[in-house]
Design a protein around this motif. Structure first.
Motif, PDB file in Angstrom:
ATOM      1  N   GLU A  35      24.334  95.157 101.424  1.00  0.00           N
ATOM      2  CA  GLU A  35      24.667  93.830 101.940  1.00  0.00           C
ATOM      3  C   GLU A  35      23.574  93.261 102.841  1.00  0.00           C
ATOM      4  N   GLU A  39      21.692  89.763 102.195  1.00  0.00           N
ATOM      5  CA  GLU A  39      21.650  88.711 103.212  1.00  0.00           C
ATOM      6  C   GLU A  39      20.212  88.229 103.431  1.00  0.00           C
ATOM      7  N   ALA A  42      18.882  86.344 100.403  1.00  0.00           N
ATOM      8  CA  ALA A  42      19.530  85.028 100.352  1.00  0.00           C
ATOM      9  C   ALA A  42      18.907  84.080 101.379  1.00  0.00           C
ATOM     10  N   LEU A  43      18.644  84.602 102.587  1.00  0.00           N
ATOM     11  CA  LEU A  43      18.045  83.760 103.635  1.00  0.00           C
ATOM     12  C   LEU A  43      16.645  83.306 103.222  1.00  0.00           C
ATOM     13  N   SER A  46      16.863  80.852 100.439  1.00  0.00           N
ATOM     14  CA  SER A  46      17.439  79.601 100.927  1.00  0.00           C
ATOM     15  C   SER A  46      16.374  78.745 101.599  1.00  0.00           C
ATOM     16  N   ARG A  47      15.553  79.381 102.435  1.00  0.00           N
ATOM     17  CA  ARG A  47      14.560  78.600 103.174  1.00  0.00           C
ATOM     18  C   ARG A  47      13.373  78.187 102.301  1.00  0.00           C
ATOM     19  N   LYS A  50      14.741  75.528  99.820  1.00  0.00           N
ATOM     20  CA  LYS A  50      15.481  74.460 100.501  1.00  0.00           C
ATOM     21  C   LYS A  50      16.860  74.291  99.879  1.00  0.00           C
ATOM     22  N   ALA A  51      17.486  75.431  99.639  1.00  0.00           N
ATOM     23  CA  ALA A  51      18.797  75.398  99.012  1.00  0.00           C
ATOM     24  C   ALA A  51      19.798  76.087  99.923  1.00  0.00           C
ATOM     25  N   MET A  52      21.070  75.911  99.629  1.00  0.00           N
ATOM     26  CA  MET A  52      22.104  76.501 100.468  1.00  0.00           C
ATOM     27  C   MET A  52      22.674  77.741  99.793  1.00  0.00           C
ATOM     28  N   ALA A  53      22.847  78.811 100.592  1.00  0.00           N
ATOM     29  CA  ALA A  53      23.420  80.040 100.054  1.00  0.00           C
ATOM     30  C   ALA A  53      24.939  79.971 100.148  1.00  0.00           C
ATOM     31  N   HIS A  54      25.621  80.203  99.028  1.00  0.00           N
ATOM     32  CA  HIS A  54      27.080  80.243  99.023  1.00  0.00           C
ATOM     33  C   HIS A  54      27.547  81.630  98.639  1.00  0.00           C
ATOM     34  N   ASP A  55      28.585  82.100  99.305  1.00  0.00           N
ATOM     35  CA  ASP A  55      29.104  83.438  99.085  1.00  0.00           C
ATOM     36  C   ASP A  55      30.345  83.347  98.195  1.00  0.00           C
ATOM     37  N   LEU A  56      30.296  83.954  97.007  1.00  0.00           N
ATOM     38  CA  LEU A  56      31.481  83.898  96.131  1.00  0.00           C
ATOM     39  C   LEU A  56      32.483  84.986  96.510  1.00  0.00           C
ATOM     40  N   GLU A  57      32.163  85.752  97.523  1.00  0.00           N
ATOM     41  CA  GLU A  57      33.039  86.781  98.092  1.00  0.00           C
ATOM     42  C   GLU A  57      33.391  87.891  97.110  1.00  0.00           C
ATOM     43  N   TYR A  61      26.004  86.053  95.632  1.00  0.00           N
ATOM     44  CA  TYR A  61      25.583  84.854  96.370  1.00  0.00           C
ATOM     45  C   TYR A  61      24.920  83.915  95.372  1.00  0.00           C
TER      46      TYR A  61
END
Lengths: 66, 296
Positions: A35, A39, A42-43, A46-47, A50-57, A61
């Motif tokens: 994990e 993380e 994903a970070l 994301s940077r 320039k996109a947003m990370a979404h967690d499908l749980e 991601y």
């Protein structure tokens, strides 16, 4: 010219254990050992994207442009 | 023509003063620049001049002078276009955009202000002409006060109850009350949002208001205003800090979420109350029989 990427999944980050929960479909899939690594990937994605990370749980991601 | 001199000068002066008074340099910061001032003051001068020569022209039986008013209307529509275009251009790179409704509203206000100036000049010049300069002065004051009254506009605080609600997470879903705002993937971001984020729920006082805050443009105007007044941590490429407004589809309540620069809840609530109600968002379902019976 800018290519419009809005509303698209740009990348997917999965835990090694959840690998079978995603099937290939256009976006690159990054596999993380744990994990913490997930993380971190994903970070970084994301940077840089320039996109947003979404967690499908469920260990998946997705990185999306909005 | 000399006897019209006082009337015309009084009219132009009253119009100019009215334009200066309603050229508010408010928090929307527009036009907050010297060039913006000059453009609008000069257009105000033209409007005032047109208004104040109208009656003297008619007294001289120069009836074609009326066509100049039509020309003026054309000119001021152009002002509206100018405002709309320049704001819409800037809109593209705005991190928290105003929204097209807000832009349209601002543009419309700039057009209408010129008509108000023209009206004030017309009234003052005719009062001076048919009465004396003192009536003109009195009329000018009245005209300016009326202009301020008409340009006041409603604010959201008069229409909704603003209730502070702490943002919380259910899994990855950021929620305010039971309204889902967004899915936040990064755990660090969730921590920061819980620490620095602010939330509020807007409860509409009646069904007209429910229809107003249902409007996406109005919601964008809320976000833009709040982000300007209390600041936002929103940064290019970092969408976790985006201010958002989402609706409870069952009750019509709107949840507003923001990560401000300074976490001050009272200022946040006051900022929401200060948001102007946009003309294009106004809807009055309760004025119809169908709307009234659907409301209960």
């Amino acid at each position: 010219m800018d290519i419009e990427q809005k509303g698209k999944i740009l990348a997917i980050v999965v835990l090694a254990g959840a690998r079978n929960k995603v099937k290939p479909g256009g976006a690159p899939i990054f596999i993380a050992e744990n994990e913490e690594e997930q993380e971190k990937i994903a970070l970084n994605l994301s940077r840089t994207l320039k996109a947003m990370a979404h967690d499908l749980e469920n260990g998946v991601y997705i990185l999306m442009k909005h | 023509m000399a006897e019209y001199g006082t009337a015309i000068v009084m009219g132009i002066a009253a119009g100019l003063v009215a334009r200066i008074v309603i050229l508010r340099n408010d928090y929307r910061h527009y036009p907050g620049y010297p060039h913006g001032y000059i453009t609008h003051l000069f257009l105000g001068f033209i409007a005032a001049a047109l208004g104040s020569v109208a009656v003297p022209a008619l007294l001289e039986k120069e009836f074609t002078a009326v066509t100049f008013l039509a020309l003026a209307a054309q000119q001021f529509r152009e002002v509206r276009n100018m405002e709309r275009n320049s704001l819409a251009q800037l809109e593209k790179i705005e991190l928290v955009p105003r929204g097209l409704d807000f832009v349209e509203g601002i543009a419309r206000v700039f057009e209408a202000r010129n008509y108000l100036v023209m009206g004030a000049a017309l009234v003052v010049s005719s009062l001076t002409l048919f009465g004396n300069w003192f009536y003109g002065l009195l009329g000018g004051l009245m005209g300016i006060l009326l202009s301020i009254y008409f340009m006041r506009g409603e604010t959201l605080g008069e229409l909704v109850d603003v209730v502070p609600v702490k943002p919380h997470f259910e899994g990855a879903l950021l929620k305010i009350g039971d309204i889902v705002i967004m899915n936040v993937g990064l755990k660090e971001a969730r921590k920061k949002i819980l620490q620095d984020g602010l939330g509020a729920v807007l409860k509409p006082k009646n069904d007209n208001v429910r229809a107003i805050i249902h409007d996406i443009g109005q919601r964008q105007a809320i976000l833009n205003t709040v982000a300007i007044l209390i600041g936002t941590k929103r940064e290019e490429g970092e969408l976790e800090w985006s201010p958002l407004a989402r609706k409870n589809i069952d009750t019509g309540e709107i949840a507003v979420f923001i990560v401000p620069n300074e976490k001050d809840e009272e200022c946040f609530l006051e900022a929401i109350r200060k948001v102007p109600v946009l003309e294009s968002a106004k809807r009055f379902p309760l004025k119809t029989a169908v709307g009234r019976s659907a409301a209960d």
